[in-house]
Scaffold this motif. Structure first.
Motif, PDB file in Angstrom:
ATOM      1  N   ASP A  81      63.281  -4.821  40.505  1.00 22.35           N
ATOM      2  CA  ASP A  81      64.373  -4.231  40.028  1.00 22.35           C
ATOM      3  C   ASP A  81      64.013  -3.182  38.816  1.00 22.35           C
ATOM      4  OD1 ASP A  81      65.879  -5.502  41.604  1.00 22.35           O
ATOM      5  OD2 ASP A  81      66.848  -6.883  40.330  1.00 22.35           O
ATOM      6  N   ALA A  82      63.210  -3.488  37.943  1.00 18.23           N
ATOM      7  CA  ALA A  82      62.601  -2.563  36.853  1.00 18.23           C
ATOM      8  C   ALA A  82      62.318  -1.182  37.349  1.00 18.23           C
ATOM      9  CB  ALA A  82      61.486  -3.096  36.061  1.00 18.23           C
ATOM     10  N   SER A  83      62.374  -0.297  36.485  1.00 23.80           N
ATOM     11  CA  SER A  83      62.270   1.149  36.726  1.00 23.80           C
ATOM     12  C   SER A  83      60.702   1.270  37.098  1.00 23.80           C
ATOM     13  CB  SER A  83      62.669   2.096  35.662  1.00 23.80           C
ATOM     14  OG  SER A  83      63.718   2.078  35.302  1.00 23.80           O
ATOM     15  N   ALA A  84      59.751   0.797  36.518  1.00 22.65           N
ATOM     16  CA  ALA A  84      58.414   0.820  36.563  1.00 22.65           C
ATOM     17  C   ALA A  84      57.651  -0.366  36.440  1.00 22.65           C
ATOM     18  CB  ALA A  84      57.888   1.901  35.916  1.00 22.65           C
ATOM     19  N   VAL A  85      56.724  -0.680  36.897  1.00 22.79           N
ATOM     20  CA  VAL A  85      55.882  -2.048  36.615  1.00 22.79           C
ATOM     21  C   VAL A  85      54.617  -1.541  36.317  1.00 22.79           C
ATOM     22  CG1 VAL A  85      54.871  -4.041  37.554  1.00 22.79           C
ATOM     23  CG2 VAL A  85      57.076  -3.293  38.333  1.00 22.79           C
ATOM     24  N   VAL A  86      53.989  -1.772  35.215  1.00 29.68           N
ATOM     25  CA  VAL A  86      52.715  -1.375  34.675  1.00 29.68           C
ATOM     26  C   VAL A  86      51.856  -2.446  34.796  1.00 29.68           C
ATOM     27  CG1 VAL A  86      51.301  -0.327  32.767  1.00 29.68           C
ATOM     28  CG2 VAL A  86      53.455   0.202  33.201  1.00 29.68           C
ATOM     29  N   VAL A  87      50.878  -2.413  35.793  1.00 27.62           N
ATOM     30  CA  VAL A  87      49.704  -3.463  36.014  1.00 27.62           C
ATOM     31  C   VAL A  87      48.550  -3.034  34.847  1.00 27.62           C
ATOM     32  CG1 VAL A  87      47.961  -4.713  37.261  1.00 27.62           C
ATOM     33  CG2 VAL A  87      50.371  -3.921  38.266  1.00 27.62           C
ATOM     34  N   VAL A  88      48.504  -4.029  33.567  1.00 24.55           N
ATOM     35  CA  VAL A  88      47.499  -3.878  32.664  1.00 24.55           C
ATOM     36  C   VAL A  88      46.041  -4.377  33.059  1.00 24.55           C
ATOM     37  CG1 VAL A  88      46.758  -4.113  30.305  1.00 24.55           C
ATOM     38  CG2 VAL A  88      49.220  -3.589  30.953  1.00 24.55           C
ATOM     39  N   LEU A  89      45.399  -3.606  33.403  1.00 21.83           N
ATOM     40  CA  LEU A  89      43.716  -3.904  33.826  1.00 21.83           C
ATOM     41  C   LEU A  89      43.117  -3.838  32.710  1.00 21.83           C
ATOM     42  CD1 LEU A  89      43.639  -1.632  37.108  1.00 21.83           C
ATOM     43  CD2 LEU A  89      44.452  -4.157  36.953  1.00 21.83           C
ATOM     44  N   GLY A  90      41.784  -4.921  32.849  1.00 23.10           N
ATOM     45  CA  GLY A  90      40.711  -5.037  31.760  1.00 23.10           C
ATOM     46  C   GLY A  90      39.574  -4.412  32.442  1.00 23.10           C
ATOM     47  N   ASP A  91      38.852  -3.517  31.589  1.00 22.38           N
ATOM     48  CA  ASP A  91      37.433  -2.849  32.275  1.00 22.38           C
ATOM     49  C   ASP A  91      36.371  -3.823  31.975  1.00 22.38           C
ATOM     50  OD1 ASP A  91      35.544  -1.340  33.166  1.00 22.38           O
ATOM     51  OD2 ASP A  91      35.976   0.316  31.923  1.00 22.38           O
ATOM     52  N   LEU A  92      35.585  -4.461  33.089  1.00 25.18           N
ATOM     53  CA  LEU A  92      34.665  -5.230  32.792  1.00 25.18           C
ATOM     54  C   LEU A  92      33.380  -4.564  32.708  1.00 25.18           C
ATOM     55  CD1 LEU A  92      35.206  -7.774  35.938  1.00 25.18           C
ATOM     56  CD2 LEU A  92      35.563  -8.314  33.479  1.00 25.18           C
ATOM     57  N   GLN A  93      33.332  -3.247  32.879  1.00 30.16           N
ATOM     58  CA  GLN A  93      32.231  -2.448  32.838  1.00 30.16           C
ATOM     59  C   GLN A  93      32.572  -1.201  32.034  1.00 30.16           C
ATOM     60  OE1 GLN A  93      30.851  -0.948  36.736  1.00 30.16           O
ATOM     61  NE2 GLN A  93      31.385  -2.891  37.594  1.00 30.16           N
ATOM     62  N   ALA A  94      33.129  -1.683  30.736  1.00 29.36           N
ATOM     63  CA  ALA A  94      33.341  -0.712  29.642  1.00 29.36           C
ATOM     64  C   ALA A  94      32.242  -0.081  28.917  1.00 29.36           C
ATOM     65  CB  ALA A  94      34.200  -1.185  28.674  1.00 29.36           C
ATOM     66  N   HIS A  95      30.994  -0.637  29.164  1.00 32.82           N
ATOM     67  CA  HIS A  95      29.962  -0.141  28.495  1.00 32.82           C
ATOM     68  C   HIS A  95      29.687   1.229  29.169  1.00 32.82           C
ATOM     69  CE1 HIS A  95      28.659  -2.025  32.153  1.00 32.82           C
ATOM     70  NE2 HIS A  95      27.534  -1.382  32.486  1.00 32.82           N
ATOM     71  N   VAL A  96      30.196   1.386  30.151  1.00 33.14           N
ATOM     72  CA  VAL A  96      29.711   2.962  31.194  1.00 33.14           C
ATOM     73  C   VAL A  96      30.710   3.883  30.324  1.00 33.14           C
ATOM     74  CG1 VAL A  96      30.282   4.032  33.039  1.00 33.14           C
ATOM     75  CG2 VAL A  96      29.471   1.611  33.262  1.00 33.14           C
ATOM     76  N   THR A  97      31.899   3.535  29.893  1.00 34.01           N
ATOM     77  CA  THR A  97      32.703   4.499  29.191  1.00 34.01           C
ATOM     78  C   THR A  97      31.964   4.573  27.692  1.00 34.01           C
ATOM     79  OG1 THR A  97      34.530   3.579  30.258  1.00 34.01           O
ATOM     80  CG2 THR A  97      35.147   4.829  28.200  1.00 34.01           C
ATOM     81  N   GLY A  98      31.291   3.629  27.043  1.00 32.12           N
ATOM     82  CA  GLY A  98      30.655   3.550  25.936  1.00 32.12           C
ATOM     83  C   GLY A  98      29.726   4.729  25.855  1.00 32.12           C
ATOM     84  N   ARG A  99      28.688   4.624  26.943  1.00 33.01           N
ATOM     85  CA  ARG A  99      27.920   5.574  26.934  1.00 33.01           C
ATOM     86  C   ARG A  99      28.392   7.054  26.880  1.00 33.01           C
ATOM     87  NH1 ARG A  99      22.514   6.334  27.658  1.00 33.01           N
ATOM     88  NH2 ARG A  99      21.837   4.047  27.920  1.00 33.01           N
ATOM     89  N   GLU A 100      29.530   7.324  27.988  1.00 31.62           N
ATOM     90  CA  GLU A 100      30.148   8.730  27.818  1.00 31.62           C
ATOM     91  C   GLU A 100      30.504   8.987  26.370  1.00 31.62           C
ATOM     92  OE1 GLU A 100      33.205   8.085  30.739  1.00 31.62           O
ATOM     93  OE2 GLU A 100      31.762   7.894  32.511  1.00 31.62           O
ATOM     94  N   ILE A 101      31.445   8.069  26.015  1.00 30.76           N
ATOM     95  CA  ILE A 101      32.125   8.489  24.438  1.00 30.76           C
ATOM     96  C   ILE A 101      30.905   8.840  23.505  1.00 30.76           C
ATOM     97  CG2 ILE A 101      33.089   7.336  22.613  1.00 30.76           C
ATOM     98  CD1 ILE A 101      34.953   5.663  24.802  1.00 30.76           C
ATOM     99  N   TYR A 102      29.704   8.018  23.373  1.00 28.57           N
ATOM    100  CA  TYR A 102      28.918   8.036  22.285  1.00 28.57           C
ATOM    101  C   TYR A 102      28.051   9.301  22.651  1.00 28.57           C
ATOM    102  CZ  TYR A 102      31.251   4.396  19.812  1.00 28.57           C
ATOM    103  OH  TYR A 102      32.265   3.879  19.264  1.00 28.57           O
ATOM    104  N   GLU A 103      27.477   9.550  23.919  1.00 25.34           N
ATOM    105  CA  GLU A 103      26.803  10.757  24.063  1.00 25.34           C
ATOM    106  C   GLU A 103      27.521  11.745  23.865  1.00 25.34           C
ATOM    107  OE1 GLU A 103      25.494  10.093  28.061  1.00 25.34           O
ATOM    108  OE2 GLU A 103      23.632   8.935  27.579  1.00 25.34           O
ATOM    109  N   ALA A 104      28.858  12.027  24.125  1.00 27.74           N
ATOM    110  CA  ALA A 104      29.834  13.114  23.840  1.00 27.74           C
ATOM    111  C   ALA A 104      29.696  13.278  22.292  1.00 27.74           C
ATOM    112  CB  ALA A 104      31.060  13.114  24.522  1.00 27.74           C
ATOM    113  N   ALA A 105      30.016  12.303  21.429  1.00 29.54           N
ATOM    114  CA  ALA A 105      30.245  12.172  20.069  1.00 29.54           C
ATOM    115  C   ALA A 105      28.816  12.871  19.457  1.00 29.54           C
ATOM    116  CB  ALA A 105      30.415  10.922  19.659  1.00 29.54           C
ATOM    117  N   ALA A 106      27.753  12.534  19.868  1.00 31.06           N
ATOM    118  CA  ALA A 106      26.444  12.759  19.307  1.00 31.06           C
ATOM    119  C   ALA A 106      26.304  14.298  19.665  1.00 31.06           C
ATOM    120  CB  ALA A 106      25.355  12.072  19.779  1.00 31.06           C
ATOM    121  N   ARG A 107      26.562  14.655  20.960  1.00 27.30           N
ATOM    122  CA  ARG A 107      26.469  16.065  21.370  1.00 27.30           C
ATOM    123  C   ARG A 107      27.337  17.168  20.591  1.00 27.30           C
ATOM    124  NH1 ARG A 107      27.426  15.041  26.208  1.00 27.30           N
ATOM    125  NH2 ARG A 107      29.502  15.721  26.343  1.00 27.30           N
TER     126      ARG A 107
END
Length: 212
Positions: A81-107
Motif C-alpha cells: 500500500d505504501a508509495s514506495a518501499v526502500v530496501v536498505v542494503l549493507g555493503d559487505l565489500q565496502a573496502h572497494v569503495t574505500g580504495r576509490e574514495i581515498y585514492e581520489a582524495a589523495a589525487r
C-alpha cells in the motif's frame, strides 16, 4: 489538510518526536520523484565508519514490484500500500569503495598520499575479517535507515522499519548481488490511520552514568 501540510517546517526535535511507525497507508499516492530523491540524499548524509557509506537503497515504486515482495514480507499490507518501499542494503565489500574514495582524495589533494594509503590498508585489513564486514554493513546501514525515516517525516511522509521478511527470498526475487545484504525494508507514504501509541522507558531505566 494533508499530512504534507501538517508536518511542514518542523524543527529537528519536532521531527524526532513526530516520527512513529505507521503500518497502514493510503494506496495510489505517488511521492514526487524530486521529493523522494531529497529524502534519499538526506539519508545518504548519515555518518559511516571510514566514510565508506556502507548502505545502498533499493527503491521499489511500481505496484507489481511491491506486490511481488508482499508475500516475502509475510503479507504485511504496508509493503503493497505504501508509495514506495526502500530496501536498505549493507555493503559487505565496502573496502572497494574505500580504495576509490581515498585514492581520489589523495589525487585531488584533500588527504596526503601516505595518510590515504594507511587508511586503505586499515580498511582492507578490517574487511579481511568476514564478521567485521558483516557488522559494519549492518551498523552503518542502520544509521542511514534511521536518517531516512527522519528525512521522510521532515518531508511530510510516514515510514515503518521492517525486519520481518524472508531475506533469502528477497535476494532471489530482486536479484540482489552477494556483495549486499538486506538490512531492513522501509515503506514510505501517507498514513491511512495514525501510528499506534507506544510508550518509552524512562531515562532512569535507560541511562547508566559513568559505570554499572
Amino acid at each position: 489538510m494533508s499530512q504534507i501540510d501538517t508536518t511542514a517546517n518542523l524543527t529537528a526535535e519536532e521531527v524526532m518526536r513526530a516520527r512513529a511507525s505507521v503500518r497502514q497507508y493510503k494506496r495510489d499516492v505517488a511521492i514526487p520523484q524530486e521529493t523522494l530523491n531529497e529524502i534519499l540524499e538526506l539519508a545518504a548524509a548519515a555518518p559511516s565508519s571510514w566514510n565508506l557509506q556502507q548502505w545502498r537503497f533499493l527503491v521499489i515504486q511500481k505496484q507489481e514490484q511491491k506486490d511481488l515482495i508482499l508475500p516475502i514480507a509475510y503479507g504485511q499490507k504496508q509493503v503493497s500500500d505504501a508509495s514506495a518501499v526502500v530496501v536498505v542494503l549493507g555493503d559487505l565489500q565496502a573496502h572497494v569503495t574505500g580504495r576509490e574514495i581515498y585514492e581520489a582524495a589523495a589525487r585531488d589533494g584533500y588527504v596526503p598520499k601516505d595518510v590515504a594509503d594507511n587508511l586503505i590498508k586499515q580498511i582492507e585489513g578490517a574487511y579481511g575479517i568476514e564478521q567485521v564486514a558483516r557488522d559494519e554493513a549492518n551498523k552503518n546501514a542502520g544509521l542511514a535507515a534511521m536518517q531516512l525515516m527522519l528525512a521522510a517525516k521532515a518531508k511530510g511522509y510516514d515510514t515503518v522499519p521492517m525486519g520481518g521478511f524472508d531475506k533469502a527470498k528477497l535476494v532471489e526475487a530482486l536479484n540482489i548481488p552477494p556483495r549486499y545484504i538486506p538490512v531492513m525494508m522501509i515503506p514510505i507514504g501517507e498514513a491511512a490511520t495514525p501510528a499506534r501509541p507506544s510508550g518509552r522507558l524512562p531515562l532512569s531505566q535507560l541511562v547508566i552514568n559513568e559505570s554499572f
